[in-house]
Design a protein around this motif. Sequence first.
Motif, PDB file in Angstrom:
ATOM      1  N   LEU A 108     -16.688  17.406  46.365  1.00  0.00           N
ATOM      2  CA  LEU A 108     -16.014  16.982  45.144  1.00  0.00           C
ATOM      3  C   LEU A 108     -16.393  15.549  44.790  1.00  0.00           C
ATOM      4  N   ARG A 109     -16.529  15.294  43.504  1.00  0.00           N
ATOM      5  CA  ARG A 109     -16.834  13.934  43.050  1.00  0.00           C
ATOM      6  C   ARG A 109     -15.646  13.008  43.252  1.00  0.00           C
ATOM      7  N   PHE A 110     -14.434  13.563  43.209  1.00  0.00           N
ATOM      8  CA  PHE A 110     -13.215  12.772  43.355  1.00  0.00           C
ATOM      9  C   PHE A 110     -12.366  13.400  44.448  1.00  0.00           C
ATOM     10  N   LYS A 111     -11.517  12.603  45.048  1.00  0.00           N
ATOM     11  CA  LYS A 111     -10.580  13.120  46.036  1.00  0.00           C
ATOM     12  C   LYS A 111      -9.439  13.817  45.304  1.00  0.00           C
TER      13      LYS A 111
END
Length: 124
Positions: A108-111
């Motif tokens: 994922l690019r973000f948490k």
Amino acid sequence: EHQHDLTVSSASIRFEGELNHQQLRMWLSELQQNTAKDLFRYKGVLAVKGMPEKFVFQGVHMLFNGSFDPRFRWSRAEVRECRLVFIGRNLDKKALEKGVMDCKVGVLRFKVGDAVQANCEEWI
């Protein structure tokens, strides 16, 4: 006397990780439309992101059956992996592998829980 058809082969793909179900369905549909007459048999047991059950499928030419089977759930100790086998004529093994791997869920690019901005004609 039996003659072997050298254009008939098999390809198997196995890797740890999970697949995006929608991408997988679209790829399998495209594969069937483009190569169905040469796909004699294909089957697999797959880990799909977010699903506790294994996705079990099989197909012959244009005939396809696949579902999340409640009898086959991933245990916590089990490595989530994908296993696929294709048997057919003039198989492009590299294209098959690429098609499957393009459906693999990446990092994922973000948490989860991070605040992000989205541009939908304006920043929100």
